[in-house]
Design a protein around this motif. Structure first.
Motif, PDB file in Angstrom:
ATOM      1  N   ALA A 118     -21.960   1.635 -79.733  1.00 16.09           N
ATOM      2  CA  ALA A 118     -21.925   3.059 -79.374  1.00 16.09           C
ATOM      3  C   ALA A 118     -22.417   3.279 -77.952  1.00 16.09           C
ATOM      4  O   ALA A 118     -21.823   4.033 -77.173  1.00 16.09           O
ATOM      5  N   LEU A 119     -23.511   2.606 -77.578  1.00 23.47           N
ATOM      6  CA  LEU A 119     -24.053   2.773 -76.228  1.00 23.47           C
ATOM      7  C   LEU A 119     -23.077   2.264 -75.168  1.00 23.47           C
ATOM      8  O   LEU A 119     -22.991   2.826 -74.078  1.00 23.47           O
ATOM      9  N   ALA A 120     -22.355   1.220 -75.488  1.00 23.37           N
ATOM     10  CA  ALA A 120     -21.411   0.658 -74.518  1.00 23.37           C
ATOM     11  C   ALA A 120     -20.318   1.644 -74.149  1.00 23.37           C
ATOM     12  O   ALA A 120     -19.749   1.567 -73.055  1.00 23.37           O
ATOM     13  N   GLU A 121     -20.036   2.601 -75.053  1.00 26.53           N
ATOM     14  CA  GLU A 121     -18.974   3.587 -74.800  1.00 26.53           C
ATOM     15  C   GLU A 121     -19.506   4.946 -74.361  1.00 26.53           C
ATOM     16  O   GLU A 121     -18.735   5.842 -74.022  1.00 26.53           O
ATOM     17  N   THR A 122     -20.814   5.101 -74.364  1.00 28.74           N
ATOM     18  CA  THR A 122     -21.408   6.417 -74.132  1.00 28.74           C
ATOM     19  C   THR A 122     -21.309   6.836 -72.669  1.00 28.74           C
ATOM     20  O   THR A 122     -21.724   6.103 -71.770  1.00 28.74           O
ATOM     21  N   GLU A 123     -20.778   8.043 -72.451  1.00 29.44           N
ATOM     22  CA  GLU A 123     -20.697   8.618 -71.110  1.00 29.44           C
ATOM     23  C   GLU A 123     -21.721   9.733 -70.901  1.00 29.44           C
ATOM     24  O   GLU A 123     -22.151   9.994 -69.780  1.00 29.44           O
ATOM     25  N   ILE A 124     -22.083  10.402 -71.999  1.00 27.10           N
ATOM     26  CA  ILE A 124     -23.003  11.539 -71.938  1.00 27.10           C
ATOM     27  C   ILE A 124     -24.067  11.366 -73.014  1.00 27.10           C
ATOM     28  O   ILE A 124     -23.745  11.070 -74.172  1.00 27.10           O
TER      29      ILE A 124
ATOM     30  N   ASP B 203     -34.841   3.354 -68.900  1.00 31.14           N
ATOM     31  CA  ASP B 203     -35.152   2.377 -67.864  1.00 31.14           C
ATOM     32  C   ASP B 203     -33.926   1.523 -67.560  1.00 31.14           C
ATOM     33  O   ASP B 203     -32.822   1.771 -68.079  1.00 31.14           O
ATOM     34  N   ALA B 204     -34.110   0.510 -66.743  1.00 25.89           N
ATOM     35  CA  ALA B 204     -32.986  -0.329 -66.316  1.00 25.89           C
ATOM     36  C   ALA B 204     -32.319  -1.008 -67.502  1.00 25.89           C
ATOM     37  O   ALA B 204     -31.093  -1.138 -67.554  1.00 25.89           O
ATOM     38  N   ALA B 205     -33.123  -1.454 -68.480  1.00 24.82           N
ATOM     39  CA  ALA B 205     -32.553  -2.128 -69.647  1.00 24.82           C
ATOM     40  C   ALA B 205     -31.687  -1.173 -70.465  1.00 24.82           C
ATOM     41  O   ALA B 205     -30.596  -1.540 -70.935  1.00 24.82           O
ATOM     42  N   ALA B 206     -32.155   0.058 -70.648  1.00 24.49           N
ATOM     43  CA  ALA B 206     -31.370   1.041 -71.396  1.00 24.49           C
ATOM     44  C   ALA B 206     -30.068   1.358 -70.669  1.00 24.49           C
ATOM     45  O   ALA B 206     -29.005   1.480 -71.292  1.00 24.49           O
ATOM     46  N   LEU B 207     -30.141   1.485 -69.367  1.00 23.48           N
ATOM     47  CA  LEU B 207     -28.935   1.777 -68.589  1.00 23.48           C
ATOM     48  C   LEU B 207     -27.951   0.608 -68.625  1.00 23.48           C
ATOM     49  O   LEU B 207     -26.731   0.815 -68.647  1.00 23.48           O
ATOM     50  N   ALA B 208     -28.472  -0.606 -68.648  1.00 21.42           N
ATOM     51  CA  ALA B 208     -27.592  -1.774 -68.744  1.00 21.42           C
ATOM     52  C   ALA B 208     -26.826  -1.770 -70.065  1.00 21.42           C
ATOM     53  O   ALA B 208     -25.675  -2.231 -70.131  1.00 21.42           O
ATOM     54  N   ALA B 209     -27.455  -1.239 -71.123  1.00 21.42           N
ATOM     55  CA  ALA B 209     -26.789  -1.161 -72.423  1.00 21.42           C
ATOM     56  C   ALA B 209     -25.759  -0.042 -72.483  1.00 21.42           C
ATOM     57  O   ALA B 209     -24.938  -0.005 -73.405  1.00 21.42           O
ATOM     58  N   ALA B 210     -25.817   0.864 -71.508  1.00 20.10           N
ATOM     59  CA  ALA B 210     -24.882   2.003 -71.465  1.00 20.10           C
ATOM     60  C   ALA B 210     -24.218   2.052 -70.091  1.00 20.10           C
ATOM     61  O   ALA B 210     -24.484   2.946 -69.294  1.00 20.10           O
ATOM     62  N   PRO B 211     -23.339   1.094 -69.793  1.00 18.16           N
ATOM     63  CA  PRO B 211     -22.777   0.982 -68.434  1.00 18.16           C
ATOM     64  C   PRO B 211     -21.900   2.164 -68.035  1.00 18.16           C
ATOM     65  O   PRO B 211     -21.687   2.388 -66.839  1.00 18.16           O
ATOM     66  N   ARG B 212     -21.396   2.921 -69.002  1.00 13.60           N
ATOM     67  CA  ARG B 212     -20.518   4.053 -68.688  1.00 13.60           C
ATOM     68  C   ARG B 212     -21.268   5.382 -68.608  1.00 13.60           C
ATOM     69  O   ARG B 212     -20.680   6.409 -68.294  1.00 13.60           O
ATOM     70  N   LEU B 213     -22.555   5.352 -68.890  1.00 14.05           N
ATOM     71  CA  LEU B 213     -23.341   6.590 -68.898  1.00 14.05           C
ATOM     72  C   LEU B 213     -23.350   7.230 -67.512  1.00 14.05           C
ATOM     73  O   LEU B 213     -23.642   6.575 -66.514  1.00 14.05           O
ATOM     74  N   ARG B 214     -23.066   8.533 -67.460  1.00 14.93           N
ATOM     75  CA  ARG B 214     -23.065   9.236 -66.170  1.00 14.93           C
ATOM     76  C   ARG B 214     -23.750  10.587 -66.217  1.00 14.93           C
ATOM     77  O   ARG B 214     -24.031  11.181 -65.182  1.00 14.93           O
ATOM     78  N   VAL B 215     -24.045  11.110 -67.418  1.00 15.37           N
ATOM     79  CA  VAL B 215     -24.631  12.447 -67.530  1.00 15.37           C
ATOM     80  C   VAL B 215     -25.689  12.451 -68.631  1.00 15.37           C
ATOM     81  O   VAL B 215     -25.491  11.854 -69.692  1.00 15.37           O
ATOM     82  N   VAL B 216     -26.813  13.137 -68.363  1.00 10.09           N
ATOM     83  CA  VAL B 216     -27.839  13.389 -69.378  1.00 10.09           C
ATOM     84  C   VAL B 216     -28.029  14.897 -69.469  1.00 10.09           C
ATOM     85  O   VAL B 216     -28.367  15.552 -68.475  1.00 10.09           O
ATOM     86  N   LEU B 217     -27.810  15.447 -70.660  1.00  7.78           N
ATOM     87  CA  LEU B 217     -28.026  16.869 -70.908  1.00  7.78           C
ATOM     88  C   LEU B 217     -29.247  16.982 -71.815  1.00  7.78           C
ATOM     89  O   LEU B 217     -29.194  16.624 -72.996  1.00  7.78           O
ATOM     90  N   HIS B 218     -30.339  17.471 -71.244  1.00  7.76           N
ATOM     91  CA  HIS B 218     -31.637  17.445 -71.928  1.00  7.76           C
ATOM     92  C   HIS B 218     -31.935  18.798 -72.560  1.00  7.76           C
ATOM     93  O   HIS B 218     -32.083  19.804 -71.855  1.00  7.76           O
ATOM     94  N   ALA B 219     -32.046  18.821 -73.887  1.00  4.30           N
ATOM     95  CA  ALA B 219     -32.299  20.056 -74.630  1.00  4.30           C
ATOM     96  C   ALA B 219     -33.806  20.292 -74.764  1.00  4.30           C
ATOM     97  O   ALA B 219     -34.322  20.576 -75.844  1.00  4.30           O
ATOM     98  N   ALA B 220     -34.502  20.186 -73.641  1.00  4.48           N
ATOM     99  CA  ALA B 220     -35.943  20.430 -73.584  1.00  4.48           C
ATOM    100  C   ALA B 220     -36.289  20.705 -72.128  1.00  4.48           C
ATOM    101  O   ALA B 220     -35.391  20.901 -71.297  1.00  4.48           O
ATOM    102  N   GLY B 221     -37.593  20.722 -71.826  1.00  4.92           N
ATOM    103  CA  GLY B 221     -38.022  21.081 -70.482  1.00  4.92           C
ATOM    104  C   GLY B 221     -38.134  19.886 -69.561  1.00  4.92           C
ATOM    105  O   GLY B 221     -37.161  19.448 -68.958  1.00  4.92           O
ATOM    106  N   THR B 222     -39.323  19.324 -69.465  1.00  4.27           N
ATOM    107  CA  THR B 222     -39.559  18.271 -68.490  1.00  4.27           C
ATOM    108  C   THR B 222     -38.738  17.014 -68.774  1.00  4.27           C
ATOM    109  O   THR B 222     -38.516  16.643 -69.927  1.00  4.27           O
TER     110      THR B 222
END
Length: 326
Positions: free
Chosen positions: A41-47, A58-77
């Motif tokens: 699932a992470l390998a295909e995740t864009e958002i 971190d870098a390891a999480a991003l390596a597992a999600a190479p297609r990730l380009r957007v984070v929409l955060h349903a909270a504050g900080t």
């Protein structure tokens, strides 16, 4: 995010709206990026749609999600979530901090007006006097007409508080190193130094971000400049106030306080702040709770709609913002 938050953030009608925009699996709510079962699932995740309980990207999480380009955060900080690696990849990041600012500002408005009427102190007097009405001398300094209120920080919350205070006959002053005289005039407030605000305000409300620059900004010396009988309100972070100095001021009875946040949080069981008649403690409830969480989910849905329509995000957070936001 923590799975328990999902139903409140995205009730069925809102989740259906989100699913009409994004190809999203609402049953896949994760709190770790290193689970082997999540790799496909992470390998295909864009958002990523995130919330309270999101792990560090971190870098390891991003390596597992190479297609990730957007984070929409349903909270504050976003501080605990976003790493340098996120900025280096060029991720688009949006936060619902603007939506979370409204309930905090509403809470602040309520306690400012109650503090101006000395509602907290008179409640204690009524309880100890078993219902006897206050004496006229006890009410001489009560009232909100012309009451001087100092707002520390023109943050999202601080600006919302200024908007909500505008209809009332209060004298409002602001201290914020990032606000100049022109912007203060536009906000309709008197711009003063932090020292002047503390020394001249009947009610002081803290809305600065928690950064290295603001750590213990209200130290022993600055707390001592607040007038006798004034009320200090903190809905920001406990780290902005020296806790030992604050406890001493409150134990002496010289100041009053409304504290929705403390340091540490929660306070130890033996803290005198639980029992002082001049302290009104609440358990970090000013931000979004209960049905208010849906407002955060709506903010994410609106950003997702803009994203797929090719429009810029309304509430994008960029790396240079981190010096000024919570």
């Amino acid at each position: 995010m923590a799975p328990e938050h999902l139903p409140a953030l995205f009730p069925p009608r809102l989740m259906n709206r989100l699913k009409s925009i994004l190809d999203i699996d609402e049953s896949l709510v994760i709190q770790r990026f290193d689970q082997e079962s999540l790799a496909p699932a992470l390998a295909e995740t864009e958002i990523l749609v995130t919330g309270w309980g999101v792990p560090h990207l971190d870098a390891a999480a991003l390596a597992a999600a190479p297609r990730l380009r957007v984070v929409l955060h349903a909270a504050g900080t976003i501080r605990s979530m976003i790493s340098d690696s996120c900025w280096e990849r060029g991720l688009l990041v949006s936060s619902a901090a603007h939506a979370n600012a409204l309930p905090v500002a509403e809470y602040t408005l309520a306690v400012i007006l109650l503090a101006g009427k000395n509602a907290f102190g008179l409640r204690e007097s009524m309880r100890t006097a078993h219902g006897l009405p206050p004496r006229p001398t006890d009410l001489a300094a009560v009232g909100n007409f012309g009451r001087r209120v100092g707002i520390i920080g023109a943050s999202r919350v601080g600006r919302r508080v200024l908007e909500l205070l505008r209809p009332f006959n209060l004298a409002i002053c602001l201290s914020d190193p990032y606000v100049d005289a022109i912007e203060a005039a536009r906000l309709g407030v008197e711009l003063v130094s932090l020292e002047e605000l503390l020394a001249s305000s009947d009610i002081v409300s803290l809305h600065a971000p928690d950064t290295p620059q603001t750590y213990r900004m209200l130290d022993r010396q600055r707390l001592a400049t607040i007038p006798d009988g004034a009320t200090l309100i903190n809905t920001s972070r406990g780290a902005l106030i020296d806790p030992e100095a604050l406890t001493e001021e409150l134990t002496s009875g010289r100041l009053n306080a409304v504290l929705d946040v403390t340091e540490p949080e929660p306070l130890p069981r033996n803290s005198p702040l639980y029992y002082l008649p001049n302290v009104f403690l609440t358990p970090h409830i000013a931000g979004s709770l209960g049905n208010e969480l849906e407002r955060l989910g709506r903010a994410v849905v609106q950003e997702a709609e803009r994203l797929v329509d090719g429009l810029p995000l309304l509430h994008q957070v960029v790396r240079t913002d981190l010096d000024r936001i919570a």
